[in-house]
Design an enzyme around this catalytic site. Structure first.
Site, PDB file in Angstrom:
ATOM      1  N   LEU A   1       0.845  -1.190   0.000  1.00  0.00           N
ATOM      2  CA  LEU A   1       0.000   0.000   0.000  1.00  0.00           C
ATOM      3  C   LEU A   1       0.883   1.244   0.000  1.00  0.00           C
ATOM      4  O   LEU A   1       1.796   1.364   0.809  1.00  0.00           O
ATOM      5  CB  LEU A   1      -0.910   0.010   1.237  1.00  0.00           C
ATOM      6  CG  LEU A   1      -1.899   1.159   1.371  1.00  0.00           C
ATOM      7  CD1 LEU A   1      -2.929   1.117   0.246  1.00  0.00           C
ATOM      8  CD2 LEU A   1      -2.592   1.115   2.722  1.00  0.00           C
ATOM      9  N   ASP A   2       0.608   2.162  -0.908  1.00  0.00           N
ATOM     10  CA  ASP A   2       1.321   3.441  -0.955  1.00  0.00           C
ATOM     11  C   ASP A   2       0.745   4.340   0.134  1.00  0.00           C
ATOM     12  O   ASP A   2      -0.384   4.847   0.013  1.00  0.00           O
ATOM     13  CB  ASP A   2       1.152   4.081  -2.325  1.00  0.00           C
ATOM     14  CG  ASP A   2       1.904   5.407  -2.454  1.00  0.00           C
ATOM     15  OD1 ASP A   2       2.564   5.823  -1.466  1.00  0.00           O
ATOM     16  OD2 ASP A   2       1.817   6.034  -3.523  1.00  0.00           O
TER      17      ASP A   2
ATOM     18  N   GLY B   1      21.027   6.734  11.930  1.00  0.00           N
ATOM     19  CA  GLY B   1      21.988   5.916  12.663  1.00  0.00           C
ATOM     20  C   GLY B   1      21.771   4.440  12.419  1.00  0.00           C
ATOM     21  O   GLY B   1      20.714   4.010  11.947  1.00  0.00           O
ATOM     22  N   HIS B   2      22.803   3.674  12.729  1.00  0.00           N
ATOM     23  CA  HIS B   2      22.728   2.213  12.698  1.00  0.00           C
ATOM     24  C   HIS B   2      23.283   1.690  14.015  1.00  0.00           C
ATOM     25  O   HIS B   2      23.757   2.461  14.866  1.00  0.00           O
ATOM     26  CB  HIS B   2      23.505   1.641  11.512  1.00  0.00           C
ATOM     27  CG  HIS B   2      22.752   1.732  10.211  1.00  0.00           C
ATOM     28  ND1 HIS B   2      21.522   1.125  10.025  1.00  0.00           N
ATOM     29  CD2 HIS B   2      23.056   2.343   9.037  1.00  0.00           C
ATOM     30  CE1 HIS B   2      21.104   1.366   8.790  1.00  0.00           C
ATOM     31  NE2 HIS B   2      22.009   2.107   8.168  1.00  0.00           N
ATOM     32  N   ASP B   3      23.233   0.392  14.178  1.00  0.00           N
ATOM     33  CA  ASP B   3      23.629  -0.252  15.423  1.00  0.00           C
ATOM     34  C   ASP B   3      24.977   0.255  15.922  1.00  0.00           C
ATOM     35  O   ASP B   3      25.145   0.560  17.108  1.00  0.00           O
ATOM     36  CB  ASP B   3      23.673  -1.762  15.218  1.00  0.00           C
ATOM     37  CG  ASP B   3      23.439  -2.534  16.499  1.00  0.00           C
ATOM     38  OD1 ASP B   3      24.375  -2.639  17.310  1.00  0.00           O
ATOM     39  OD2 ASP B   3      22.317  -3.027  16.696  1.00  0.00           O
TER      40      ASP B   3
ATOM     41  N   ASN C   1      26.439   3.072  15.466  1.00  0.00           N
ATOM     42  CA  ASN C   1      26.362   4.440  15.984  1.00  0.00           C
ATOM     43  C   ASN C   1      25.798   4.467  17.400  1.00  0.00           C
ATOM     44  O   ASN C   1      26.293   5.197  18.260  1.00  0.00           O
ATOM     45  CB  ASN C   1      25.480   5.294  15.072  1.00  0.00           C
ATOM     46  CG  ASN C   1      25.942   5.257  13.631  1.00  0.00           C
ATOM     47  OD1 ASN C   1      25.247   4.731  12.770  1.00  0.00           O
ATOM     48  ND2 ASN C   1      27.118   5.795  13.364  1.00  0.00           N
TER      49      ASN C   1
ATOM     50  N   ASP D   1      19.812  -3.061  17.814  1.00  0.00           N
ATOM     51  CA  ASP D   1      18.603  -3.432  17.071  1.00  0.00           C
ATOM     52  C   ASP D   1      17.796  -4.496  17.798  1.00  0.00           C
ATOM     53  O   ASP D   1      16.567  -4.400  17.885  1.00  0.00           O
ATOM     54  CB  ASP D   1      18.988  -3.959  15.685  1.00  0.00           C
ATOM     55  CG  ASP D   1      19.349  -2.860  14.712  1.00  0.00           C
ATOM     56  OD1 ASP D   1      19.132  -1.679  15.037  1.00  0.00           O
ATOM     57  OD2 ASP D   1      19.851  -3.176  13.620  1.00  0.00           O
TER      58      ASP D   1
END
Length: 370
Positions: free
Chosen positions: A70-71, A136-138, A140, A166
């Site tokens: 779904l958009d 960010g990621h893990d 960071n 995460d």
């Protein structure tokens, strides 16, 4: 009957934290509907390696769910979602703060449709604070909470092999708080909004360092505390054959057993023996023999020592087999592989041993009025 049977979860999240949280809920019996972008779907579908049309990663994290494309920017998106929003028990999203509001799907808007809904937002930094909008990621989150500064052995920090922020900072606290909110709703009849920040939830893992810092002003550094390499009783020692011994004989009884078995001189066994001198002496003894020698010598001896296993060895170990960790399967594209173990007690799992990962938009749900 599973404990979450009859619960409807709408999952707007992608990649890891949100999908793992909804996987845990699905394993306990909830019906999870993924809301995905038309055409592409969850970005993790495109990862390698593949299992059927999509990635292995996607299959592992989305076993037993349903998918609707779904958009969310379409003018009629909210109208098409409304029947599901009216019936849903839980909504999970992990966009940056403000995105769901701009889509007309923020908590206040959705609460007017369904006041009993438990609405969970998972982000790196939370909904407030100067970093709320930062990407960010893990790595960071590990870096900026101080956790990364305590890795390594006195040199540069090392890359953690697990995605702690995460999983342990995002997915697990999300599930915990969702279940608490559902229990509260059962008493009050009202849903609520949950702000889960992955960075915030890393701090409990550093409880000992926070305690030392706040109480004594002694903030830990790299390789200078018990669990970061400052003690010979919590170390990784190389063996003669190139493998490693993870030694954690912290308590006195374990340390005494360990010292006796490796024949460490009595003078170096004392509490006040110089740590660096003891570490060097232990390392010399461990390096003199292959890993298998130490495995056999320490077996059943109460020394808290382990040969460092590869992931392949661990996944095929007698312990994993006895615990039936990889007994269940995930299916996609006619192929099967062991499913991801989730921390749900066997008592609460479905009897079905194999479940599929959804193809994009495979769910023809009449509630969506498509």
């Amino acid at each position: 009957m599973q404990p979450l049977q009859g619960m409807l979860v709408l999952d707007f999240s992608t990649l890891l934290p949100g999908p793992l949280a909804s996987l845990i809920l699905a394993d306990a019996g909830a019906r999870v509907v993924k809301l995905e972008k038309p055409g592409r779907g969850d970005e993790m579908r495109s990862y390698e390696p593949r299992l059927g049309e999509d990635s292995v990663n996607f299959a592992l994290l989305n076993r037993g769910k349903q998918s609707i494309a779904l958009d969310l920017k379409a003018p009629d998106a909210l109208a098409r979602l409304r029947p599901l929003l009216e019936r849903a028990d839980v909504l999970i999203e992990q966009f940056r703060p403000g995105v769901m509001e701009r889509l007309g799907l923020g908590y206040e808007a959705v609460r007017r449709i369904n006041p009993k809904l438990v609405y969970c937002s998972i982000t790196g930094w939370g909904q407030t604070g100067p970093k709320a909008q930062d990407a960010g990621h893990d790595l960071n989150y590990m870096a900026e909470t101080g956790a990364l500064s305590l890795t390594g052995a006195g040199g540069a920090p090392v890359l953690p092999p697990i995605l702690a922020a995460d999983v342990a900072g995002g997915a697990y606290p999300a599930v915990m708080n969702i279940l608490l909110a559902v229990a509260q709703r059962d008493r009050t009849g009202c849903g609520c909004y949950l702000d889960v920040a992955m960075a915030d939830n890393l701090f409990p893992f550093l409880y000992w360092g926070l305690g030392n810092g706040f109480a004594l002003g002694r903030w830990p550094g790299m390789a200078d505390e018990l669990v970061t390499g400052g003690s010979p009783r919590y170390q990784i020692y190389p063996t003669q054959c190139g493998r490693y011994l993870a030694a954690a004989p912290i308590e006195a009884k374990f340390w005494a057993n360990f010292c006796r078995l490796i024949e460490l001189p009595e003078a170096l066994q004392a509490e006040d023996a110089p740590a660096e001198q003891v570490k060097a002496a232990v390392a010399e003894r461990i390096a003199a023999r292959p890993a298998e020698h130490w495995r056999q010598l320490f077996a059943g001896q109460d020394v808290c020592c382990s040969i460092v296993a590869t992931l392949e060895e661990a996944a095929h170990s007698a312990q994993a087999s006895a615990r039936k960790l990889f007994e269940r399967e995930v299916e996609a594209g006619g192929q099967r592989l062991p499913a991801l173990p989730t921390p749900i007690a066997p008592l609460f799992r479905a009897a079905q041993a194999c479940a599929g990962a959804p193809r994009l938009n495979e769910t023809q749900d009449p509630l969506l009025l498509i």
